[in-house]
Design a protein around this motif. Structure first.
Motif, PDB file in Angstrom:
ATOM      1  N   MET A   1       1.135  -0.911  -0.230  1.00  0.00           N
ATOM      2  CA  MET A   1       0.038  -0.528   0.038  1.00  0.00           C
ATOM      3  C   MET A   1       0.593   1.384  -0.597  1.00  0.00           C
ATOM      4  O   MET A   1       1.670   1.206   1.154  1.00  0.00           O
ATOM      5  N   LYS A   2       0.689   2.021  -0.883  1.00  0.00           N
ATOM      6  CA  LYS A   2       1.566   2.990  -0.874  1.00  0.00           C
ATOM      7  C   LYS A   2       1.357   4.743   0.105  1.00  0.00           C
ATOM      8  O   LYS A   2      -0.456   4.232   0.515  1.00  0.00           O
ATOM      9  N   GLN A   3       2.298   5.202   0.411  1.00  0.00           N
ATOM     10  CA  GLN A   3       2.210   6.130   1.489  1.00  0.00           C
ATOM     11  C   GLN A   3       1.074   7.110   1.677  1.00  0.00           C
ATOM     12  O   GLN A   3      -0.056   7.353   2.150  1.00  0.00           O
ATOM     13  N   ASN A   4       0.536   7.572   0.024  1.00  0.00           N
ATOM     14  CA  ASN A   4       0.225   8.191  -0.024  1.00  0.00           C
ATOM     15  C   ASN A   4      -1.988   7.781   0.535  1.00  0.00           C
ATOM     16  O   ASN A   4      -3.307   8.268   1.111  1.00  0.00           O
ATOM     17  N   THR A   5      -2.281   6.518   0.277  1.00  0.00           N
ATOM     18  CA  THR A   5      -3.365   5.714   0.288  1.00  0.00           C
ATOM     19  C   THR A   5      -3.824   5.937   2.091  1.00  0.00           C
ATOM     20  O   THR A   5      -4.055   5.618   2.055  1.00  0.00           O
TER      21      THR A   5
ATOM     22  N   LEU B   1      -5.697   6.748   6.955  1.00  0.00           N
ATOM     23  CA  LEU B   1      -5.809   7.790   8.396  1.00  0.00           C
ATOM     24  C   LEU B   1      -6.530   9.050   8.521  1.00  0.00           C
ATOM     25  O   LEU B   1      -7.697   9.009   9.751  1.00  0.00           O
ATOM     26  N   SER B   2      -6.272   9.610   7.282  1.00  0.00           N
ATOM     27  CA  SER B   2      -7.704  10.618   7.598  1.00  0.00           C
ATOM     28  C   SER B   2      -9.310  10.184   7.828  1.00  0.00           C
ATOM     29  O   SER B   2      -9.779  11.173   8.442  1.00  0.00           O
ATOM     30  N   PHE B   3      -9.291   9.088   6.576  1.00  0.00           N
ATOM     31  CA  PHE B   3     -10.625   9.084   6.967  1.00  0.00           C
ATOM     32  C   PHE B   3     -11.288   8.818   8.378  1.00  0.00           C
ATOM     33  O   PHE B   3     -12.236   9.012   9.258  1.00  0.00           O
ATOM     34  N   ILE B   4     -10.158   8.329   8.947  1.00  0.00           N
ATOM     35  CA  ILE B   4     -10.175   7.517  10.521  1.00  0.00           C
ATOM     36  C   ILE B   4     -10.653   8.757  11.338  1.00  0.00           C
ATOM     37  O   ILE B   4     -11.013   8.742  12.512  1.00  0.00           O
TER      38      ILE B   4
ATOM     39  N   LEU C   1       1.097  10.148  12.342  1.00  0.00           N
ATOM     40  CA  LEU C   1       1.632   8.822  11.982  1.00  0.00           C
ATOM     41  C   LEU C   1       2.077   9.125  10.611  1.00  0.00           C
ATOM     42  O   LEU C   1       3.214   8.484   9.828  1.00  0.00           O
ATOM     43  N   LYS C   2       1.408  10.215   9.727  1.00  0.00           N
ATOM     44  CA  LYS C   2       1.952  10.655   8.160  1.00  0.00           C
ATOM     45  C   LYS C   2       3.505  11.287   8.545  1.00  0.00           C
ATOM     46  O   LYS C   2       4.192  10.699   7.366  1.00  0.00           O
ATOM     47  N   ARG C   3       3.421  11.914   9.774  1.00  0.00           N
ATOM     48  CA  ARG C   3       5.475  12.337   9.883  1.00  0.00           C
ATOM     49  C   ARG C   3       6.625  10.491  10.294  1.00  0.00           C
ATOM     50  O   ARG C   3       7.006  10.641   9.756  1.00  0.00           O
ATOM     51  N   LEU C   4       5.230   9.954  10.958  1.00  0.00           N
ATOM     52  CA  LEU C   4       6.523   8.530  11.076  1.00  0.00           C
ATOM     53  C   LEU C   4       7.061   7.634   9.386  1.00  0.00           C
ATOM     54  O   LEU C   4       7.116   7.462   9.551  1.00  0.00           O
ATOM     55  N   GLN C   5       5.421   8.195   9.031  1.00  0.00           N
ATOM     56  CA  GLN C   5       5.954   7.211   7.395  1.00  0.00           C
ATOM     57  C   GLN C   5       6.896   7.961   6.675  1.00  0.00           C
ATOM     58  O   GLN C   5       8.111   7.729   6.027  1.00  0.00           O
ATOM     59  N   GLN C   6       6.903   9.162   6.872  1.00  0.00           N
ATOM     60  CA  GLN C   6       7.825  10.301   6.396  1.00  0.00           C
ATOM     61  C   GLN C   6       9.204   9.931   6.814  1.00  0.00           C
ATOM     62  O   GLN C   6      10.513   9.559   5.449  1.00  0.00           O
TER      63      GLN C   6
ATOM     64  N   TRP D   1      10.211  -0.302  10.215  1.00  0.00           N
ATOM     65  CA  TRP D   1      10.047   1.575  10.213  1.00  0.00           C
ATOM     66  C   TRP D   1       8.487   1.620  10.182  1.00  0.00           C
ATOM     67  O   TRP D   1       8.928   1.304   8.535  1.00  0.00           O
ATOM     68  N   PRO D   2       7.812   2.303  10.620  1.00  0.00           N
ATOM     69  CA  PRO D   2       7.690   3.503  11.611  1.00  0.00           C
ATOM     70  C   PRO D   2       8.099   2.044  12.965  1.00  0.00           C
ATOM     71  O   PRO D   2       7.307   1.026  12.707  1.00  0.00           O
ATOM     72  N   VAL D   3       8.202   2.863  14.089  1.00  0.00           N
ATOM     73  CA  VAL D   3       7.948   1.864  14.970  1.00  0.00           C
ATOM     74  C   VAL D   3       7.085   1.820  15.446  1.00  0.00           C
ATOM     75  O   VAL D   3       6.045   2.938  16.018  1.00  0.00           O
TER      76      VAL D   3
END
Length: 339
Positions: A1-5, A10-13, A53-58, A68-70
């Protein structure tokens, strides 16, 4: 699953609330190896979970190993520095020109050089603001015992106060670093409470000079255990709660396998953000391999990377690594230290 997905999910959540969190995260786990975050709750005093979570993915920098991420990890309290800013720190002791840049320059010269490094990192990563820092060795290991038999020297309060004053010149945060010698973190950390209860003061720990076997500091490499680290994080967590502080950052140096033991037993708290800092010097290839072997392979929470103005130039190609090179690492270090 790509990062933007992932970010879209997460935004939906975030919009629909916690009810569907478990089922959606379960789908994410199957496709991305992401694990659910524990103890996240719906606490209004914690950061926005989606952005965190978005920043952890980045920071993970497209790592596909599942390390990673942890996850899981608790969401930090509001006011957390990481991963929203990258800390760029100058390291040393005011009594010594050899320990690092803090003791080498006047305050004005120090800030001129630190601001140059801050600008370099802001140019290399324009999406991550930089938080300048002074990383001061407040407890220094000694090769001869003090009067109490412990091989460490505690800096006088007027020296720590001087560092705080220098930090105020440029809105820097301060780290107080401990080299335990024959002492322990259980003894040394509480003695710094008068400073650690300040919102701009954080903690560092140098396992290299934690001599649990009774050796003289500097003759062999020391080590700390998860128990030592957990004592520090638990103590800092208590200070954050007691004095209603933003989260503390806790930096632990490492450049060998044995320096930090039982990593899997390290406990994470919403009140404390742990950085394992790659503390080795040498040519770029050696530093990268040290980071891969001892930081990447044993995830804790966040990572750091140390650069040496002198020692990194001792081996071919006789240069320091550039910010752009360091940002290619997986994960991207969010704490940078210059000595």
């Amino acid at each position: 699953m790509k990062q933007n997905t992932i970010v879209s999910l997460l935004s939906f959540i975030n919009r629909i609330g916690f009810t569907l969190l478990v089922s959606v995260v379960g789908l994410m786990m199957q496709s991305t190896n992401i694990q659910p975050v524990q103890n996240c709750g719906m606490n209004g005093s914690q950061v926005d979970s989606v952005q965190y979570l978005k920043r952890l993915q980045q920071l993970a920098n497209n790592d596909t190993s599942g390390k990673w991420p942890v996850y899981p990890q608790p969401y930090p309290l509001k006011g957390a520095i990481l991963p929203y800013k990258r800390i760029v720190a100058f390291y040393g002791n005011l009594y010594s020109k050899k320990m690092g840049v803090l003791g080498k320059y006047t305050p004005d010269e120090l800030w001129e050089k630190l601001n140059e490094e801050v600008q370099n990192w802001e140019q290399a990563d324009s999406l991550t603001p930089v938080q300048p820092a002074l990383h001061y060795v407040a407890v220094v290991a000694q090769n001869n015992p003090m009067k109490d038999g412990q091989y460490r020297y505690r800096m006088p309060s007027n020296q720590i106060d001087s560092v705080l004053t220098i930090a105020q010149m440029g809105n820097a945060i301060v780290f107080l670093d401990i080299q335990p010698g024959h002492s322990t973190v259980n003894i040394e950390v509480p003695l710094l409470e008068a400073y650690l209860k300040m919102p701009n003061v954080h903690l560092g720990l140098d396992p290299e000079f934690s001599m649990k076997e009774g050796n003289v500091p500097g003759t062999v490499k020391g080590y700390v255990t998860a128990e030592d680290i957990n004592f520090c994080t638990n103590y800092l967590s208590g200070l954050v709660k007691k004095y209603r502080l933003p989260p503390k950052v806790f930096v632990v140096h490492r450049f060998t396998q044995s320096m930090v033991r039982n990593c899997e037993q390290i406990q994470l708290y919403s009140e404390v953000q742990i950085v394992i800092n790659m503390d080795g010097w040498g040519r770029p290839g050696l530093k990268k391999s040290t980071y891969r072997d001892f930081i990447y392979q044993e995830p804790v929470q966040f990572t750091g990377f140390k650069l040496f103005y002198i020692n990194d130039l001792k081996q071919p190609p006789f240069r320091m690594m550039r910010p752009e090179e360091i940002l290619e690492l997986k994960p991207k270090p969010i704490y940078i230290q210059y000595q």
